[in-house]
Design a protein around this motif. Structure first.
Motif, short mmCIF file in Angstrom:
data_model
loop_
_atom_site.label_atom_id
_atom_site.label_comp_id
_atom_site.label_asym_id
_atom_site.label_seq_id
_atom_site.Cartn_x
_atom_site.Cartn_y
_atom_site.Cartn_z
N SER A 50 0.83 -1.20 0.00
CA SER A 50 0.00 0.00 0.00
C SER A 50 0.86 1.25 0.00
O SER A 50 1.98 1.26 0.50
N SER A 51 0.34 2.31 -0.57
CA SER A 51 1.03 3.60 -0.61
C SER A 51 -0.02 4.68 -0.66
O SER A 51 -1.01 4.55 -1.38
N PRO A 52 0.16 5.75 0.10
CA PRO A 52 -0.86 6.81 0.11
C PRO A 52 -1.00 7.51 -1.23
O PRO A 52 -1.99 8.18 -1.48
N SER A 53 0.01 7.39 -2.13
CA SER A 53 -0.05 8.09 -3.40
C SER A 53 -0.28 7.16 -4.59
O SER A 53 -0.22 7.59 -5.73
N ARG A 54 -0.49 5.88 -4.32
CA ARG A 54 -0.70 4.94 -5.40
C ARG A 54 -1.86 4.03 -5.06
O ARG A 54 -2.22 3.85 -3.91
N ARG A 55 -2.47 3.45 -6.08
CA ARG A 55 -3.56 2.50 -5.87
C ARG A 55 -3.40 1.33 -6.82
O ARG A 55 -2.59 1.36 -7.73
N LYS A 56 -4.20 0.31 -6.59
CA LYS A 56 -4.08 -0.91 -7.38
C LYS A 56 -4.86 -0.85 -8.67
O LYS A 56 -5.93 -0.25 -8.74
N GLY A 57 -4.31 -1.50 -9.66
CA GLY A 57 -5.03 -1.71 -10.91
C GLY A 57 -4.81 -3.14 -11.35
O GLY A 57 -3.79 -3.76 -11.01
N VAL A 58 -5.75 -3.71 -12.07
CA VAL A 58 -5.61 -5.06 -12.58
C VAL A 58 -4.93 -5.00 -13.94
O VAL A 58 -5.20 -4.10 -14.74
N ASN A 59 -4.00 -5.91 -14.18
CA ASN A 59 -3.32 -5.90 -15.47
C ASN A 59 -3.25 -7.27 -16.14
O ASN A 59 -2.60 -7.44 -17.15
N GLY A 60 -3.92 -8.26 -15.55
CA GLY A 60 -3.91 -9.56 -16.17
C GLY A 60 -4.65 -10.61 -15.38
O GLY A 60 -5.09 -10.38 -14.25
N VAL A 61 -4.77 -11.77 -15.99
CA VAL A 61 -5.44 -12.91 -15.39
C VAL A 61 -4.52 -14.12 -15.51
O VAL A 61 -3.98 -14.39 -16.59
N VAL A 62 -4.32 -14.84 -14.41
CA VAL A 62 -3.50 -16.04 -14.40
C VAL A 62 -4.43 -17.25 -14.46
O VAL A 62 -5.38 -17.34 -13.68
N THR B 147 -14.92 -1.75 -8.66
CA THR B 147 -14.56 -2.32 -7.36
C THR B 147 -13.65 -1.42 -6.54
O THR B 147 -13.42 -1.68 -5.37
N GLY B 148 -13.10 -0.39 -7.14
CA GLY B 148 -12.08 0.40 -6.47
C GLY B 148 -10.70 0.01 -6.93
O GLY B 148 -9.72 0.72 -6.68
N VAL B 149 -10.58 -1.14 -7.59
CA VAL B 149 -9.35 -1.55 -8.25
C VAL B 149 -9.49 -1.15 -9.72
O VAL B 149 -10.42 -1.59 -10.39
N GLU B 150 -8.58 -0.33 -10.21
CA GLU B 150 -8.73 0.18 -11.57
C GLU B 150 -8.76 -0.95 -12.58
O GLU B 150 -7.91 -1.83 -12.60
N GLY B 151 -9.77 -0.93 -13.42
CA GLY B 151 -9.91 -1.93 -14.47
C GLY B 151 -10.66 -3.18 -14.06
O GLY B 151 -10.97 -4.01 -14.92
N LEU B 152 -10.96 -3.33 -12.76
CA LEU B 152 -11.66 -4.54 -12.29
C LEU B 152 -13.13 -4.21 -12.03
O LEU B 152 -13.47 -3.40 -11.17
N LEU B 153 -14.00 -4.86 -12.79
CA LEU B 153 -15.45 -4.69 -12.66
C LEU B 153 -16.07 -5.96 -12.12
O LEU B 153 -15.64 -7.07 -12.45
N LEU B 154 -17.10 -5.79 -11.32
CA LEU B 154 -17.80 -6.93 -10.72
C LEU B 154 -19.21 -7.01 -11.28
O LEU B 154 -19.90 -6.00 -11.42
N ALA B 155 -19.62 -8.22 -11.62
CA ALA B 155 -20.99 -8.46 -12.10
C ALA B 155 -21.41 -9.82 -11.58
O ALA B 155 -21.29 -10.84 -12.26
N SER B 156 -21.91 -9.85 -10.35
CA SER B 156 -22.23 -11.12 -9.71
C SER B 156 -23.26 -10.91 -8.61
O SER B 156 -23.62 -9.78 -8.28
N GLY B 157 -23.74 -12.03 -8.04
CA GLY B 157 -24.71 -11.97 -6.94
C GLY B 157 -26.14 -11.80 -7.40
O GLY B 157 -26.97 -11.25 -6.69
N HIS B 158 -26.47 -12.32 -8.60
CA HIS B 158 -27.80 -12.13 -9.16
C HIS B 158 -28.85 -13.08 -8.59
O HIS B 158 -30.03 -12.98 -8.95
N SER B 159 -28.43 -14.03 -7.77
CA SER B 159 -29.36 -14.97 -7.14
C SER B 159 -30.22 -15.67 -8.19
O SER B 159 -29.71 -16.10 -9.22
N CYS B 160 -31.53 -15.77 -7.94
CA CYS B 160 -32.40 -16.52 -8.85
C CYS B 160 -32.83 -15.72 -10.08
O CYS B 160 -33.50 -16.25 -10.96
N TRP B 161 -32.43 -14.45 -10.16
CA TRP B 161 -32.86 -13.63 -11.28
C TRP B 161 -31.72 -13.34 -12.26
O TRP B 161 -31.74 -12.35 -12.98
#
Length: 448
Positions: free
Chosen positions: A221-233, A399-413
């Motif tokens: 962590s750094s007060p002047s930097r934040r996380k971003g996603v750059n790949g998938v393993v 999500t607060g992580v640059e480049g990372l979007l969430l699309a989940s938790g739709h339950s029965c709909w």
């Protein structure tokens, strides 16, 4: 932030269920998408629609929830069906939905298990209209008429429709691939992160326990930097580790979301279902039932806690609440959910409880001769993605992580709300904001 002209996007979608597949579809239909410049890759661990998206009932309703995206999604379903011949390709049609209270016949002696409501019933109703039976539709003739105790319409054909979830999901990804999207069968093990310039005002989620070395080196962590996603393993079909570079990652892994992003308050609710081919075609209804189970005979014995001896048991009336969907040439039946078995590693490892499936068959066979004399074609189970914080869900957005979007938790709909979710995610990726719906109430940053 709106995509600048000439800016390359490498978009990775994790999850081959209905949310991931409709997201891929709408990304390829966005006006800013250029297949010569942008890549869209969907990664799925087992097979497309291998989980709930291939085993759901496919009910669509204008009265579903959440209300901020349901009208949009219901309209988009109709648009998709018109554009791509959904009636033929994935069984789109308008239907009637109702609450049905009916007394079952020739019930078994087994106890009915307690379960968790799947949440489809409006106001989570447990009972239909009781007393004098009135308003029973004439074409609901595949339910034993003299056993019906009450019926109440929930939605007519203007407000209710259905699709076959498996065919709808596979059609969406096929149409996306035709426009340039790619599908990889592989098991995602981690997200790769990097520090990016800028002051973070959001709580940084903990990394996955299985992060790669690249990910681990970028989580300080750094007060002047934040996380971003750059790949998938991920592990490919030969179990070899590979890394896919990404500018944007859409996490649409359903109940498996928290495996990759532990901060997401999403878990799985197991639901069993069966499909039955009736003896003859039946009318287009979705029924939320309360089936009254006949009393046990006096010959049943119970153990007295006082005397320690066996004595005759008093007749007990119980009930069951399966949902019944007439779907083309088959009838789909699902029961209440349970949390008795933990979420497995993949959709291919979901444990099916044969007894629960047999109970569903017995319940619906007791109220319909067409079902009782029909052929059981499938016994199955899946896990629905539920948000663990009451009153919330789905979670759609940044999500607060640059480049990372969430699309989940739709339950029965999930099937119902997939088109709206896909449109919203495509707008977030290419326009930097949702234009089609107000999604503030579904903002993942509220809970992670």
């Amino acid at each position: 932030m709106t995509v600048l002209k000439g800016e390359k996007k490498n978009i990775v979608i994790i999850g081959g269920g209905i949310i991931g597949c409709t997201t891929a579809y709408y990304l390829t239909r966005h006006s800013s998408y250029d297949p010569k410049l942008h890549t869209i890759t969907l990664i799925e661990a087992t097979r497309i629609a291998g989980g709930a998206s291939g085993k759901a009932g496919g009910l669509l309703a204008i009265w579903a929830y959440p209300s901020n995206i349901v009208p949009l999604s219901f309209r988009l379903h109709a648009d998709l069906a018109r554009e791509h011949n959904g009636e033929e390709n994935w069984g789109y049609r308008r239907i009637t939905c109702g609450d049905l209270e009916v007394e079952g016949r020739d019930w078994s002696d087994q106890d009915l298990p307690k379960g968790h409501s799947l949440g489809k019933r409006r106001n989570d109703r447990n009972e239909a209209t009781s007393g004098v039976v009135r308003g029973i539709p004439e074409d609901l003739n595949w339910i034993v008429q003299d056993q019906i105790k009450g019926y109440e319409e929930i939605g007519d054909t203007d407000a209710t429709a259905q699709v076959h979830p498996y065919f709808f999901t596979t059609s969406m990804i096929r149409l996306a691939v035709e426009k340039g999207a790619k599908v990889i069968i592989g098991s995602v093990t981690a997200l790769s992160y990097v520090d990016v310039p800028g002051v973070s005002h959001q709580k940084t989620p903990p990394p996955s326990p299985a992060l790669s070395s690249t990910s681990l080196s970028s989580t300080s962590s750094s007060p002047s930097r934040r996380k971003g996603v750059n790949g998938v393993v991920y592990l490919d079909h030969s179990n070899k580790e590979r890394v896919l570079e990404a500018s944007d990652v859409v996490l649409a892994a359903g109940p498996w979301t928290a495996k990759l992003y532990p901060s997401a308050p999403i878990s799985g609710l197991r639901a069993h279902s069966v499909t039955i081919t009736p003896t003859e075609p039946v009318s287009a209804y979705a029924l939320f039932t309360k089936i009254i189970v006949p009393p046990r005979p006096h010959s049943s014995l119970s153990l007295s806690p006082r005397s320690g001896s066996w004595s005759p048991m008093e007749p007990v009336v119980t009930s069951a609440s399966p949902e019944i969907y007439a779907r083309g040439n088959e009838i789909y039946v699902c029961g209440e959910g349970d949390m008795e078995v933990e979420l497995p590693a993949t959709t291919s490892e979901v444990e099916v409880d044969e007894n629960r499936c047999d109970e569903l068959i017995s319940q619906v066979a007791s109220i319909s001769d067409q079902i009782r004399e029909g052929i059981v074609t499938r016994k199955q189970a899946c896990y629905l993605p539920i948000v663990n914080i009451g009153g919330l869900g789905p979670l759609i957005g940044e999500t607060g992580v640059e480049g990372l979007l969430l699309a989940s938790g739709h339950s029965c709909w999930g099937i119902n709300n997939a088109p709206a979710t896909g449109v919203i995610i495509s707008e977030l990726v290419f326009d930097g904001k949702s234009k089609s719906a107000d999604i503030r109430s579904m903002d993942p940053k509220r809970v992670i």
